[in-house]
Design a protein around this motif. Sequence first.
Motif, PDB file in Angstrom:
ATOM      1  N   LEU A 118       1.279 -66.102 -65.129  1.00  0.00           N
ATOM      2  CA  LEU A 118       1.297 -66.384 -66.164  1.00  0.00           C
ATOM      3  C   LEU A 118      -0.190 -65.796 -66.500  1.00  0.00           C
ATOM      4  O   LEU A 118      -0.600 -65.319 -68.457  1.00  0.00           O
ATOM      5  CB  LEU A 118       1.117 -67.844 -66.114  1.00  0.00           C
ATOM      6  CG  LEU A 118       2.155 -68.557 -65.614  1.00  0.00           C
ATOM      7  CD1 LEU A 118       2.343 -70.048 -65.536  1.00  0.00           C
ATOM      8  CD2 LEU A 118       3.142 -68.695 -67.334  1.00  0.00           C
ATOM      9  N   ALA A 119      -1.366 -66.114 -66.192  1.00  0.00           N
ATOM     10  CA  ALA A 119      -2.714 -65.496 -66.014  1.00  0.00           C
ATOM     11  C   ALA A 119      -2.511 -63.981 -67.077  1.00  0.00           C
ATOM     12  O   ALA A 119      -3.006 -63.562 -67.990  1.00  0.00           O
ATOM     13  CB  ALA A 119      -3.623 -65.813 -64.951  1.00  0.00           C
ATOM     14  N   ALA A 120      -2.037 -63.110 -66.258  1.00  0.00           N
ATOM     15  CA  ALA A 120      -1.302 -62.076 -66.699  1.00  0.00           C
ATOM     16  C   ALA A 120      -0.557 -61.559 -68.077  1.00  0.00           C
ATOM     17  O   ALA A 120      -1.149 -60.395 -68.297  1.00  0.00           O
ATOM     18  CB  ALA A 120      -0.604 -61.030 -65.298  1.00  0.00           C
ATOM     19  N   ARG A 121       0.210 -62.459 -68.133  1.00  0.00           N
ATOM     20  CA  ARG A 121       0.903 -62.386 -69.328  1.00  0.00           C
ATOM     21  C   ARG A 121       0.087 -63.069 -69.931  1.00  0.00           C
ATOM     22  O   ARG A 121       0.289 -62.437 -72.022  1.00  0.00           O
ATOM     23  CB  ARG A 121       2.518 -63.495 -69.234  1.00  0.00           C
ATOM     24  CG  ARG A 121       3.273 -62.824 -70.222  1.00  0.00           C
ATOM     25  CD  ARG A 121       4.349 -63.893 -70.072  1.00  0.00           C
ATOM     26  NE  ARG A 121       5.060 -64.036 -71.454  1.00  0.00           N
ATOM     27  CZ  ARG A 121       6.209 -64.371 -71.973  1.00  0.00           C
ATOM     28  NH1 ARG A 121       6.918 -65.235 -70.431  1.00  0.00           N
ATOM     29  NH2 ARG A 121       6.958 -64.989 -73.079  1.00  0.00           N
TER      30      ARG A 121
ATOM     31  N   GLU B 298      -6.580 -72.515 -74.167  1.00  0.00           N
ATOM     32  CA  GLU B 298      -6.364 -74.203 -73.476  1.00  0.00           C
ATOM     33  C   GLU B 298      -5.157 -74.190 -72.458  1.00  0.00           C
ATOM     34  O   GLU B 298      -3.903 -73.580 -73.167  1.00  0.00           O
ATOM     35  CB  GLU B 298      -6.195 -75.052 -74.778  1.00  0.00           C
ATOM     36  CG  GLU B 298      -7.418 -74.909 -76.142  1.00  0.00           C
ATOM     37  CD  GLU B 298      -6.797 -75.912 -77.070  1.00  0.00           C
ATOM     38  OE1 GLU B 298      -6.065 -76.511 -76.952  1.00  0.00           O
ATOM     39  OE2 GLU B 298      -7.692 -75.580 -78.217  1.00  0.00           O
ATOM     40  N   LEU B 299      -5.907 -74.675 -71.442  1.00  0.00           N
ATOM     41  CA  LEU B 299      -4.611 -74.926 -70.374  1.00  0.00           C
ATOM     42  C   LEU B 299      -4.720 -76.257 -69.563  1.00  0.00           C
ATOM     43  O   LEU B 299      -5.114 -77.225 -69.739  1.00  0.00           O
ATOM     44  CB  LEU B 299      -5.657 -73.779 -68.847  1.00  0.00           C
ATOM     45  CG  LEU B 299      -3.964 -73.492 -68.009  1.00  0.00           C
ATOM     46  CD1 LEU B 299      -2.721 -73.537 -68.430  1.00  0.00           C
ATOM     47  CD2 LEU B 299      -4.696 -72.901 -66.800  1.00  0.00           C
ATOM     48  N   ASP B 300      -2.987 -76.625 -70.131  1.00  0.00           N
ATOM     49  CA  ASP B 300      -2.538 -78.257 -69.398  1.00  0.00           C
ATOM     50  C   ASP B 300      -1.973 -77.862 -67.832  1.00  0.00           C
ATOM     51  O   ASP B 300      -0.597 -78.497 -68.725  1.00  0.00           O
ATOM     52  CB  ASP B 300      -2.086 -78.817 -70.726  1.00  0.00           C
ATOM     53  CG  ASP B 300      -2.031 -80.408 -70.346  1.00  0.00           C
ATOM     54  OD1 ASP B 300      -2.432 -80.820 -69.555  1.00  0.00           O
ATOM     55  OD2 ASP B 300      -1.676 -80.814 -71.808  1.00  0.00           O
ATOM     56  N   LEU B 301      -1.765 -79.037 -67.423  1.00  0.00           N
ATOM     57  CA  LEU B 301      -1.622 -78.935 -66.099  1.00  0.00           C
ATOM     58  C   LEU B 301      -1.784 -79.937 -66.221  1.00  0.00           C
ATOM     59  O   LEU B 301      -1.898 -80.205 -64.559  1.00  0.00           O
ATOM     60  CB  LEU B 301      -2.493 -78.043 -65.290  1.00  0.00           C
ATOM     61  CG  LEU B 301      -2.631 -76.337 -65.184  1.00  0.00           C
ATOM     62  CD1 LEU B 301      -3.295 -75.446 -64.299  1.00  0.00           C
ATOM     63  CD2 LEU B 301      -0.755 -76.175 -64.902  1.00  0.00           C
TER      64      LEU B 301
ATOM     65  N   ASP C 142      -8.330 -72.319 -57.651  1.00  0.00           N
ATOM     66  CA  ASP C 142      -8.977 -70.811 -57.472  1.00  0.00           C
ATOM     67  C   ASP C 142      -8.103 -69.879 -58.090  1.00  0.00           C
ATOM     68  O   ASP C 142      -9.049 -69.418 -58.451  1.00  0.00           O
ATOM     69  CB  ASP C 142      -8.408 -70.756 -55.989  1.00  0.00           C
ATOM     70  CG  ASP C 142      -8.808 -69.972 -55.091  1.00  0.00           C
ATOM     71  OD1 ASP C 142     -10.006 -69.186 -55.792  1.00  0.00           O
ATOM     72  OD2 ASP C 142      -8.833 -69.325 -53.768  1.00  0.00           O
ATOM     73  N   VAL C 143      -7.176 -70.060 -58.256  1.00  0.00           N
ATOM     74  CA  VAL C 143      -5.868 -68.883 -59.396  1.00  0.00           C
ATOM     75  C   VAL C 143      -7.012 -69.419 -60.591  1.00  0.00           C
ATOM     76  O   VAL C 143      -7.188 -68.432 -61.091  1.00  0.00           O
ATOM     77  CB  VAL C 143      -4.988 -68.971 -58.490  1.00  0.00           C
ATOM     78  CG1 VAL C 143      -3.771 -67.972 -60.250  1.00  0.00           C
ATOM     79  CG2 VAL C 143      -4.524 -68.375 -57.240  1.00  0.00           C
ATOM     80  N   ILE C 144      -6.924 -69.878 -61.456  1.00  0.00           N
ATOM     81  CA  ILE C 144      -6.609 -70.754 -62.720  1.00  0.00           C
ATOM     82  C   ILE C 144      -8.100 -69.315 -62.878  1.00  0.00           C
ATOM     83  O   ILE C 144      -8.647 -69.712 -63.488  1.00  0.00           O
ATOM     84  CB  ILE C 144      -7.048 -72.390 -62.879  1.00  0.00           C
ATOM     85  CG1 ILE C 144      -5.486 -72.535 -62.935  1.00  0.00           C
ATOM     86  CG2 ILE C 144      -7.812 -72.549 -64.148  1.00  0.00           C
ATOM     87  CD1 ILE C 144      -5.825 -74.326 -63.112  1.00  0.00           C
ATOM     88  N   ALA C 145      -9.392 -70.746 -61.717  1.00  0.00           N
ATOM     89  CA  ALA C 145     -10.231 -69.976 -61.875  1.00  0.00           C
ATOM     90  C   ALA C 145     -11.021 -68.454 -61.674  1.00  0.00           C
ATOM     91  O   ALA C 145     -11.553 -68.006 -62.758  1.00  0.00           O
ATOM     92  CB  ALA C 145     -11.783 -70.310 -61.173  1.00  0.00           C
ATOM     93  N   GLY C 146     -10.073 -67.339 -61.364  1.00  0.00           N
ATOM     94  CA  GLY C 146     -10.192 -66.512 -61.291  1.00  0.00           C
ATOM     95  C   GLY C 146      -8.772 -65.511 -62.079  1.00  0.00           C
ATOM     96  O   GLY C 146      -9.403 -64.569 -62.794  1.00  0.00           O
TER      97      GLY C 146
ATOM     98  N   LYS D 179     -14.538 -74.682 -57.098  1.00  0.00           N
ATOM     99  CA  LYS D 179     -14.343 -73.262 -57.651  1.00  0.00           C
ATOM    100  C   LYS D 179     -14.727 -72.825 -59.359  1.00  0.00           C
ATOM    101  O   LYS D 179     -14.579 -71.607 -59.909  1.00  0.00           O
ATOM    102  CB  LYS D 179     -12.815 -72.844 -56.587  1.00  0.00           C
ATOM    103  CG  LYS D 179     -12.602 -73.084 -55.534  1.00  0.00           C
ATOM    104  CD  LYS D 179     -12.690 -71.329 -54.653  1.00  0.00           C
ATOM    105  CE  LYS D 179     -13.130 -70.948 -53.782  1.00  0.00           C
ATOM    106  NZ  LYS D 179     -13.066 -70.091 -52.844  1.00  0.00           N
ATOM    107  N   LEU D 180     -13.405 -73.831 -59.586  1.00  0.00           N
ATOM    108  CA  LEU D 180     -13.992 -73.879 -60.733  1.00  0.00           C
ATOM    109  C   LEU D 180     -15.306 -74.137 -61.827  1.00  0.00           C
ATOM    110  O   LEU D 180     -15.756 -73.004 -62.641  1.00  0.00           O
ATOM    111  CB  LEU D 180     -13.207 -75.425 -62.071  1.00  0.00           C
ATOM    112  CG  LEU D 180     -11.837 -76.321 -61.855  1.00  0.00           C
ATOM    113  CD1 LEU D 180     -11.058 -76.655 -62.372  1.00  0.00           C
ATOM    114  CD2 LEU D 180     -10.537 -74.448 -62.417  1.00  0.00           C
ATOM    115  N   GLY D 181     -16.081 -74.168 -61.283  1.00  0.00           N
ATOM    116  CA  GLY D 181     -17.785 -74.455 -61.943  1.00  0.00           C
ATOM    117  C   GLY D 181     -18.130 -73.261 -61.389  1.00  0.00           C
ATOM    118  O   GLY D 181     -18.859 -72.693 -62.170  1.00  0.00           O
ATOM    119  N   GLU D 182     -18.122 -72.089 -60.484  1.00  0.00           N
ATOM    120  CA  GLU D 182     -18.328 -70.925 -60.185  1.00  0.00           C
ATOM    121  C   GLU D 182     -17.574 -70.003 -61.016  1.00  0.00           C
ATOM    122  O   GLU D 182     -17.910 -69.029 -61.433  1.00  0.00           O
ATOM    123  CB  GLU D 182     -18.140 -70.197 -58.804  1.00  0.00           C
ATOM    124  CG  GLU D 182     -18.570 -71.491 -57.927  1.00  0.00           C
ATOM    125  CD  GLU D 182     -18.214 -71.313 -56.219  1.00  0.00           C
ATOM    126  OE1 GLU D 182     -19.451 -71.912 -55.748  1.00  0.00           O
ATOM    127  OE2 GLU D 182     -17.347 -70.537 -56.311  1.00  0.00           O
TER     128      GLU D 182
END
Length: 417
Positions: A68-71, A77-80, A98-102, A125-128
């Motif tokens: 999803l990040a690549a596409r 805005e991301l709602d999980l 971790d994936v979301i942060a990157g 991970k999000l904070g970083e």
Amino acid sequence: MSASPSEGDEALINEVLTDDELRAVLTRLRPESERDAFGLVCRRWLRIQSSERRRLRARAGPSMLRRLAARFPGILELDLSQSPSRSFYPGVIDGDLDVIAGGFCNLRVLALQNCKGITDVGMVKLGEGLQCLQTLDVSHCKKLSDKGLKVVASGCQKLRQLHIAGCRLITDNLLHAVSKNCLNLEELGAAGCNSITDAGISALADGCHKMKSLDISKCNKVGDPGICKIAEVSSSSLVSLKLLDCSKVGNKSIYSLAKFCCNLETLIIGGCRDISDESIEALALACCSSLRILRMDWCLKITDASLRSLLCNCKLLAAIDVGCCDQITDAAFQGMEANLFQSELRVLKINNCVDLTVVGVSSVIESCKALEYLDVRSCPQVTRQSCEEAGLQLPGGCKVNFEGSLSESDPSVDRFF
């Protein structure tokens, strides 16, 4: 019938329109279904549609999140978030964060409500990784503590909205970190974080001077010192304050709101049993041009004087709850119709006001033509039969709740309170 164009005049739309021109077409498609149909034309159009998408709601593990990040590289805005009823399913876990942060480094809004599997490890991970984040909702993520969210406060200094309702491990330490790093914070939802005290709220006020909305309902260690500090510092910006069941909040807080917060629109003080008429009357005069929603059920010292002052002075008042305020009588509404007073009130909850009679309800109906919902449950002298016998004519479309448990709520009313 017009002649068909010659072979030399024909051209494929993809050979004529540039990517920028196709994007201009896409921006004019409003319904999501039309935008999705745009992407079905061909791979090029799908690529353009994907690059322009800004919002995404999904349930996905790490591998799908990477795809999803690549596409969708432009997602803001991301709602999980998870449904509260899916208690058996943890939802997002630390590996996903971790994936979301990157992968979503430009993210502005992230919703993770009820994701019971995330811990402080994921928050770090999000904070970083999400330095552009402006809104974070981790309500009811019960494993989170100060440790992880302090890293978010430190790394996401553009935060404007933070929702941590139900995160019972949160303490004043987080509010100190937010005050130090998130100077543009406008909204904090911390209902049920009952380790927060006046010291934490005062610390928040020291750094966050732009607060528009604060919800610390059921934070029963917060009282007048913290609220008075917030009222003074946030003054003109504060429009919504929710203090449900904050039993230590009393008249000093209300007087402070009346003195400093002239733009206050929503005030929830249900269960604050030490609040009395004098401070409410001061509030009614000070916020007469702004106050729209007031909930003060179970404020047992409130009498007719408060309600009369609110109805007469606050012309924009749309919803008020004085349920279980057992000193309210017909006198709160008497004289309104004689003065040709017309209220814009849409919701009135006067349930369990045992001295109220059909006479008082009649005055309400005469003066509140915009009324949509009237709650008179557990008012022994106001029943369906007594209203019919008195010939009361309710405003068209007004729902009257005569019976049922007081614990039951109505969705049409919940949006106000």
